[in-house]
Motif scaffolding. Sequence first.
Motif, PDB file in Angstrom:
ATOM      1  N   LEU A   1       2.577   3.665  11.215  1.00  0.00           N
ATOM      2  CA  LEU A   1       1.715   4.356  10.264  1.00  0.00           C
ATOM      3  C   LEU A   1       1.276   3.406   9.152  1.00  0.00           C
ATOM      4  CD1 LEU A   1       3.777   7.652   9.851  1.00  0.00           C
ATOM      5  CD2 LEU A   1       1.482   7.511  10.855  1.00  0.00           C
ATOM      6  N   ALA A   2      -0.003   3.467   8.806  1.00  0.00           N
ATOM      7  CA  ALA A   2      -0.537   2.787   7.633  1.00  0.00           C
ATOM      8  C   ALA A   2      -1.103   3.872   6.724  1.00  0.00           C
ATOM      9  CB  ALA A   2      -1.620   1.785   8.017  1.00  0.00           C
ATOM     10  N   LEU A   3      -0.493   4.066   5.578  1.00  0.00           N
ATOM     11  CA  LEU A   3      -0.801   5.230   4.744  1.00  0.00           C
ATOM     12  C   LEU A   3      -1.218   4.852   3.335  1.00  0.00           C
ATOM     13  CD1 LEU A   3       2.426   7.329   5.536  1.00  0.00           C
ATOM     14  CD2 LEU A   3       0.247   7.412   6.767  1.00  0.00           C
ATOM     15  N   THR A   4      -2.094   5.669   2.761  1.00  0.00           N
ATOM     16  CA  THR A   4      -2.333   5.669   1.325  1.00  0.00           C
ATOM     17  C   THR A   4      -2.061   7.093   0.859  1.00  0.00           C
ATOM     18  OG1 THR A   4      -4.053   3.975   1.475  1.00  0.00           O
ATOM     19  CG2 THR A   4      -3.990   5.296  -0.532  1.00  0.00           C
ATOM     20  N   VAL A   5      -0.993   7.276   0.109  1.00  0.00           N
ATOM     21  CA  VAL A   5      -0.629   8.614  -0.367  1.00  0.00           C
ATOM     22  C   VAL A   5      -1.076   8.778  -1.812  1.00  0.00           C
ATOM     23  CG1 VAL A   5       1.336   8.802   1.211  1.00  0.00           C
ATOM     24  CG2 VAL A   5       1.684   7.855  -1.076  1.00  0.00           C
ATOM     25  N   ALA A   6      -1.068  10.014  -2.285  1.00  0.00           N
ATOM     26  CA  ALA A   6      -1.531  10.297  -3.645  1.00  0.00           C
ATOM     27  C   ALA A   6      -0.653   9.584  -4.670  1.00  0.00           C
ATOM     28  CB  ALA A   6      -1.544  11.802  -3.895  1.00  0.00           C
ATOM     29  N   ASP A   7       0.640   9.842  -4.627  1.00  0.00           N
ATOM     30  CA  ASP A   7       1.569   9.242  -5.582  1.00  0.00           C
ATOM     31  C   ASP A   7       2.846   8.874  -4.849  1.00  0.00           C
ATOM     32  OD1 ASP A   7       3.242   8.491  -7.644  1.00  0.00           O
ATOM     33  OD2 ASP A   7       2.683  10.143  -8.965  1.00  0.00           O
ATOM     34  N   ALA A   8       3.042   7.583  -4.630  1.00  0.00           N
ATOM     35  CA  ALA A   8       4.188   7.124  -3.844  1.00  0.00           C
ATOM     36  C   ALA A   8       5.518   7.396  -4.532  1.00  0.00           C
ATOM     37  CB  ALA A   8       4.052   5.631  -3.555  1.00  0.00           C
ATOM     38  N   ARG A   9       5.485   7.592  -5.849  1.00  0.00           N
ATOM     39  CA  ARG A   9       6.745   7.785  -6.579  1.00  0.00           C
ATOM     40  C   ARG A   9       7.310   9.188  -6.413  1.00  0.00           C
ATOM     41  NH1 ARG A   9       4.180   5.266 -11.977  1.00  0.00           N
ATOM     42  NH2 ARG A   9       2.551   6.655 -11.208  1.00  0.00           N
ATOM     43  N   GLN A  10       6.462  10.127  -6.030  1.00  0.00           N
ATOM     44  CA  GLN A  10       6.929  11.502  -5.822  1.00  0.00           C
ATOM     45  C   GLN A  10       6.168  12.104  -4.647  1.00  0.00           C
ATOM     46  OE1 GLN A  10       6.375  13.513  -9.544  1.00  0.00           O
ATOM     47  NE2 GLN A  10       4.253  12.891  -9.766  1.00  0.00           N
ATOM     48  N   SER A  11       6.425  11.552  -3.475  1.00  0.00           N
ATOM     49  CA  SER A  11       5.707  11.973  -2.276  1.00  0.00           C
ATOM     50  C   SER A  11       6.658  12.600  -1.271  1.00  0.00           C
ATOM     51  CB  SER A  11       5.013  10.754  -1.635  1.00  0.00           C
ATOM     52  OG  SER A  11       4.517  11.066  -0.363  1.00  0.00           O
ATOM     53  N   ALA A  12       6.392  13.853  -0.926  1.00  0.00           N
ATOM     54  CA  ALA A  12       7.199  14.529   0.092  1.00  0.00           C
ATOM     55  C   ALA A  12       7.028  13.842   1.446  1.00  0.00           C
ATOM     56  CB  ALA A  12       6.797  15.998   0.178  1.00  0.00           C
TER      57      ALA A  12
END
Length: 332
Positions: free
Chosen positions: A119-130
Amino acid sequence: MTDLLSVARLAGVSRATAARAFSEPEKVRKATRDKVFSASQQLGFRPNYVARQLRTQSTCIIGVMVPTLSNPLFSEQLQAMENVARAAGYSLMVATSNYDPERELAVLEHMLRLRVDGLALTVADARQSASLALLEQEALPVVLVHNPVASAHFVTVSVDNQRAMYQATQHLLMLGHTRIGMLAGPVQQSDRAQLRYQGYRQAMIDARCPPLPLIEMPHHTRVEEAPLRRHFGTDGELTALLCSNDLLALSAIGALTRLGYRVPEDISVVGFDGIELGEMVSPSLYSVVQPTYQLGQVATESLLRLIGGEKVTSRTLDFILRPGESTARAQH
């Protein structure tokens, strides 16, 4: 019906060699590989990759999640990722999250069910990501793109967002601006925007100028005039505006023009990302340029190495400040 044996006979090779040309092309000489591929095209043969996946427990598919495809930043990144993946015999499965953590989880669950190889991901906020909390329990190789703050469990490829915006703010300060504001979309949906705001604040504090509260828009790439108007028309109105991305900056220039302000004569505007569109408009956009193609390239190469069992470390890539006509000296 054409089968692999027919392809092998036409190419003048054994069935095993023909099979290997499709399943492990790097182990077959180029001349032999070309003969097999040419024979398959003549006969209209398509290899059964599903059968190969069941046999090897590999789909040769990389799952890619980005917030949106409306921003050219992610489109250029995906082009690089697709080029690197295809050269290695992999395909991309691409999904968007719209900066929504719940959608991120849904996309992730879907990709996990389809047994992607990485997986190559860009998440909203890596510090609090479910989503990242879930992936910490998985053995699947993962690379985060643009998310610089994450647990040590993940490899990340990004630029130094805080330092980049610090330097962009310094550029405006050197031009004599002291009333500098920063504009962003919903800041809780983007850890990059949060870091960029921190860079702006630190540069202002170091210059002994009061940092201002973030001007937050309801959309990540579009400025609405009403909330923008509130920051103008007073004795302490802004003379410069930093934007968390280029599309927001271009939209801000349009909104300011409709409000009767001239860019850069009345107000200077700085963007972030360095998309080509910023160079095509007038005034051209002064921007922090991310190495977008390189980000996609390095992220995919890193992920393929992880899939291959190699040890990979996180990378912080360089950025540059691109001059543009959208900034000028402050008029006191």
